[in-house]
Design an enzyme around this catalytic site. Sequence first.
Site, PDB file in Angstrom:
ATOM      1  N   SER A  64       0.825  -1.212   0.000  1.00  0.00           N
ATOM      2  CA  SER A  64       0.000   0.000   0.000  1.00  0.00           C
ATOM      3  C   SER A  64       0.857   1.260   0.000  1.00  0.00           C
ATOM      4  CB  SER A  64      -0.903   0.032   1.236  1.00  0.00           C
ATOM      5  OG  SER A  64      -1.766  -1.074   1.273  1.00  0.00           O
TER       6      SER A  64
HETATM    7  N1  SAH Z   1      -1.017  -4.749   3.995  1.00  0.00           N
HETATM    8  C1  SAH Z   1      -0.403  -5.084   2.746  1.00  0.00           C
HETATM    9  C2  SAH Z   1      -1.280  -4.704   1.579  1.00  0.00           C
HETATM   10  C3  SAH Z   1      -1.292  -5.791   0.551  1.00  0.00           C
HETATM   11  S1  SAH Z   1      -2.477  -5.604  -0.735  1.00  0.00           S
HETATM   12  C4  SAH Z   1       0.969  -4.461   2.635  1.00  0.00           C
HETATM   13  O1  SAH Z   1       1.265  -3.530   3.395  1.00  0.00           O
HETATM   14  O2  SAH Z   1       1.771  -4.913   1.816  1.00  0.00           O
HETATM   15  C5  SAH Z   1      -3.860  -6.500  -0.109  1.00  0.00           C
HETATM   16  C6  SAH Z   1      -3.620  -7.934   0.311  1.00  0.00           C
HETATM   17  O3  SAH Z   1      -4.883  -8.518   0.653  1.00  0.00           O
HETATM   18  C7  SAH Z   1      -3.027  -8.828  -0.777  1.00  0.00           C
HETATM   19  O4  SAH Z   1      -1.863  -9.439  -0.280  1.00  0.00           O
HETATM   20  C8  SAH Z   1      -4.130  -9.851  -1.052  1.00  0.00           C
HETATM   21  O5  SAH Z   1      -3.645 -11.131  -1.398  1.00  0.00           O
HETATM   22  C9  SAH Z   1      -4.869  -9.873   0.274  1.00  0.00           C
HETATM   23  N2  SAH Z   1      -6.231 -10.375   0.201  1.00  0.00           N
HETATM   24  C10 SAH Z   1      -7.150 -10.195  -0.790  1.00  0.00           C
HETATM   25  N3  SAH Z   1      -8.299 -10.817  -0.481  1.00  0.00           N
HETATM   26  C11 SAH Z   1      -8.126 -11.399   0.736  1.00  0.00           C
HETATM   27  C12 SAH Z   1      -8.959 -12.190   1.608  1.00  0.00           C
HETATM   28  N4  SAH Z   1     -10.208 -12.518   1.275  1.00  0.00           N
HETATM   29  N5  SAH Z   1      -8.433 -12.606   2.782  1.00  0.00           N
HETATM   30  C13 SAH Z   1      -7.157 -12.286   3.150  1.00  0.00           C
HETATM   31  N6  SAH Z   1      -6.323 -11.552   2.370  1.00  0.00           N
HETATM   32  C14 SAH Z   1      -6.800 -11.116   1.182  1.00  0.00           C
END
Ligand code: SAH
Length: 213
Positions: A64
């Site tokens: 993010s």
């Molecule tokens: N907090 C992370 C943001 C990653 S982007 C960072 O700082 O890097 C969002 C993340 O949510 C992705 O890794 C994606 O795989 C995950 N995601 C999407 N749908 C999801 C679900 N239903 N349950 C858990 N994780 C999920």
Amino acid sequence: MKDTFKHQGMRQKLVDTLVKKGIKDKKVLAAIGKIPRHLFMDSGFIDHAYQDKAFPIAADQTISQPYTVAFQSELMEVNLGDKVLEIGTGSGYQTAVLLELGAKVFSVERQKELFKKTSKFLPKLGYRAKKLIFGDGYKGLLEEAPFKSIIVTAGAPFVPKPLLAQLDIGGRLIIPVGDATQIMTLFIRKGPKEFEKHELGEFRFVPLLEDKN
Ligand code: SAH
């Protein structure tokens, strides 16, 4: 895995940018000033690590944007020892911020590749979440509920009921809601069935995906 004075200097500039954009929480700013974001990114993007931008990580996901991380973290109002839940571990960067804020962190990720990679990587930097879980964030984490706060780091087409149900009274859910773009939404649990809702502007996230497992 190196963190140099050059990186520290760039991080301080990033912190200054976040202050200009309106982030006020000193502890959140200190966490961002401390965490080596470049180490959470694929090597091709390392030179850009301290720009206020989202970047690709593995499995078509993104780390993010720092402003978004700061904005959501600030809304969580973390106190030392708070039990918190993160949905979407991804690179682990937001997890590290929550750990720097002194939270006991549980974090759920549904992409196996990312789950494995980040589970290995975070402890190498000394970041120890209470538990990293491979699973579906739509369900929350019933066995560890209730939580002081829950943060969703992917765009949710709707607000999953289990997340509201797993909040402490007084607890806070911070969730971007919407399809193409999302409205950052804060729910505060006022009573067993009573929630206060605040809408806090437009953001853009990768989608919270269903039915993977
Ligand atoms: N907090 C992370 C943001 C990653 S982007 C960072 O700082 O890097 C969002 C993340 O949510 C992705 O890794 C994606 O795989 C995950 N995601 C999407 N749908 C999801 C679900 N239903 N349950 C858990 N994780 C999920």
